[in-house]
Design an enzyme around this catalytic site. Sequence first.
Site, short mmCIF file in Angstrom:
data_model
loop_
_atom_site.label_atom_id
_atom_site.label_comp_id
_atom_site.label_asym_id
_atom_site.label_seq_id
_atom_site.Cartn_x
_atom_site.Cartn_y
_atom_site.Cartn_z
N ASN A 149 0.80 -1.24 0.00
CA ASN A 149 0.00 0.00 0.00
C ASN A 149 0.83 1.28 0.00
O ASN A 149 0.47 2.27 -0.62
CB ASN A 149 -1.02 -0.02 1.14
CG ASN A 149 -0.38 -0.03 2.50
OD1 ASN A 149 0.69 -0.63 2.69
ND2 ASN A 149 -0.98 0.62 3.45
N GLY A 225 2.19 -6.10 7.13
CA GLY A 225 1.25 -6.71 6.18
C GLY A 225 -0.03 -7.11 6.91
O GLY A 225 -0.37 -6.55 7.96
N THR A 227 -2.98 -9.28 8.94
CA THR A 227 -2.99 -10.00 10.21
C THR A 227 -2.88 -11.51 10.02
O THR A 227 -2.19 -12.19 10.78
CB THR A 227 -4.26 -9.62 11.02
OG1 THR A 227 -4.13 -8.23 11.37
CG2 THR A 227 -4.43 -10.45 12.26
N THR A 229 -1.38 -13.13 7.58
CA THR A 229 0.02 -13.44 7.25
C THR A 229 0.88 -13.31 8.51
O THR A 229 1.77 -14.15 8.75
CB THR A 229 0.56 -12.48 6.15
OG1 THR A 229 -0.42 -12.33 5.15
CG2 THR A 229 1.84 -13.00 5.55
N GLU A 247 3.67 -5.49 12.18
CA GLU A 247 2.77 -4.34 11.98
C GLU A 247 1.64 -4.82 11.09
O GLU A 247 1.86 -5.05 9.89
CB GLU A 247 3.52 -3.19 11.31
CG GLU A 247 4.72 -2.66 12.07
CD GLU A 247 4.33 -1.94 13.34
OE1 GLU A 247 3.16 -1.51 13.45
OE2 GLU A 247 5.18 -1.82 14.23
N CYS A 281 -3.26 1.52 6.30
CA CYS A 281 -3.64 0.77 7.50
C CYS A 281 -4.21 1.70 8.57
O CYS A 281 -4.89 1.25 9.49
CB CYS A 281 -2.44 0.01 8.04
SG CYS A 281 -1.03 1.08 8.33
N GLU A 460 7.59 0.28 15.82
CA GLU A 460 8.62 0.87 14.98
C GLU A 460 8.76 2.34 15.37
O GLU A 460 8.07 2.82 16.25
CB GLU A 460 8.21 0.73 13.50
CG GLU A 460 8.10 -0.71 13.05
CD GLU A 460 7.85 -0.87 11.55
OE1 GLU A 460 6.96 -0.19 11.01
OE2 GLU A 460 8.56 -1.69 10.93
#
Length: 480
Positions: A149, A225, A227, A229, A247, A281, A460
């Site tokens: 994205n 990416g 949830t 995954t 994340e 996101c 992060e």
Amino acid sequence: MKLKNYINGKLMEPSSQRYFDNFQPSTGKVYSQIPDSDEADVDLAYQAAKNAFKSWSILPKELRSNYLLKIAHLIESKLDQLAMAESIDNGKPLKLAKTVDIPRAAANFHFYATGILHYASHAHSMEDTAINYTLRQPVGVAGCISPWNLPLYLFSWKIAPALAAGCTVVAKPSEITPMTAYLLSEICIEAGLPDGVLNIVNGYGSKVGNAIVSHPDIPLISFTGGTVTGKHIASVAAPMFKKLSLELGGKNPNLIFADCDYDKMLHTTMLSSFANQGQICLCGSRIFVERKLYERFKNDFVEKTKALLVGDPLDDKTKVGAIVSKQHQEKIMSYIELAKQEGGKILCGGNVLKLVGNLSEGYYIEPTVIEGLPHNCRTNQEEIFGPVVTITPFDSEAEALSMANSTIYGLASIVWTENLTRAHRLANQLHAGIVWVNCWLLRDLRTPFGGVKASGVGREGGFEALDFFTEPKNVCIKLT
Ligand code: NAD
């Protein structure tokens, strides 16, 4: 055009010699070929990164910083080329790529190039008995995996702190938007980044991503990416005791109180709903409005949404570009159908949009506003990740809070009120990693970034990322 992997300082074909198609979302046409890499390429990248780690990890931080600054400056000098590439690859408006994605990618390198110079560790004195100090040593070869994205923005958000901290990297961009990561590899070569310090392997998540995550000698995974995954990655990496930063997805609430600054709220809510086709996101996809403001908001918001220009991402007038892929377009449309089945009323949008000329096969969806759904239905609980929002009235702060906190996610939340006490109270009670009060997507790179619950693990940003890419070691020295 065939993209290449970047391994040990060289642009390389995948060992399989196989490629798959890269589609341009605005036209639906294939415009480049992506290496279909596998375990063999990941292993090659790992070996290169492992060798490079020996010298990179002990290089004085000032020199590491210089390399990162060179990369930042090159990104800035290639703003137009990179923004164009991002827009073509992702479908996002060129203007957005030019003002947000690419400047932020440069800022990520700038920030960590300078941040590392100010990063210090702790000492703990036991009076005259002993002194402890904490060594912060780079963990090793870092595995970095990113989504489609905000391609270069999020790719660099991982790579920059990893390299600054002294790790070397095996990275994988999304196979849906690999173009700017490829251009970054050219930039790294131009910047003279030593061979093997950064390695970029292209391909599918199930092959390349999986090979990185399950590699026995990659001790750390930074993943952004979905949830589902993330859950899979955690299940592979946790038994191997890897350091993990995840994340993940979000279903962010936007709480609008009647005492807000209405014009500011309306302007920003348009952005927090539909920027990047709603594929951020952090977008506020569940809009809760105090009942006495509800009708006014609904009318104005729907009118503004209808006026949003959906079109060619390369046209400066376009506000909403193309959805990233056909598959994602279908997923979003299936949620609009679900919303109808669940009793939702489509106030505007709700359809695939067919444009003309060379855009006729592109993936477009009308920005969509839905009302009349209970907060606990699937449409209001699951991440759609497209230009689709629901609006729901509330009668009390307690009700708004309880609906806001009702999903499995907890990434970001937005509060609009001029009542200072209420703003602080809600910020305290919202179960999310980020609370924006009277703003959205206002970012200071020093702040902790991440989510709670199914939105992720770890943070992060700022020194938190440098903490993640380094391992603290306590050294205790007896003084007597
Ligand atoms: P995704 O999970 O499908 O893919 C992300 C990356 O993981 C891609 O590079 C993909 O190839 C790789 N991958 C897929 N399967 C893998 C596997 N088995 N092992 C290792 N890697 C694998 O996500 P996406 O569709 O690319 O991105 C959209 C999602 O990302 C949304 O849910 C969005 O909310 C989330 N996101 C979160 C943040 C955040 O900061 N929290 C930021 C951006 C996007």
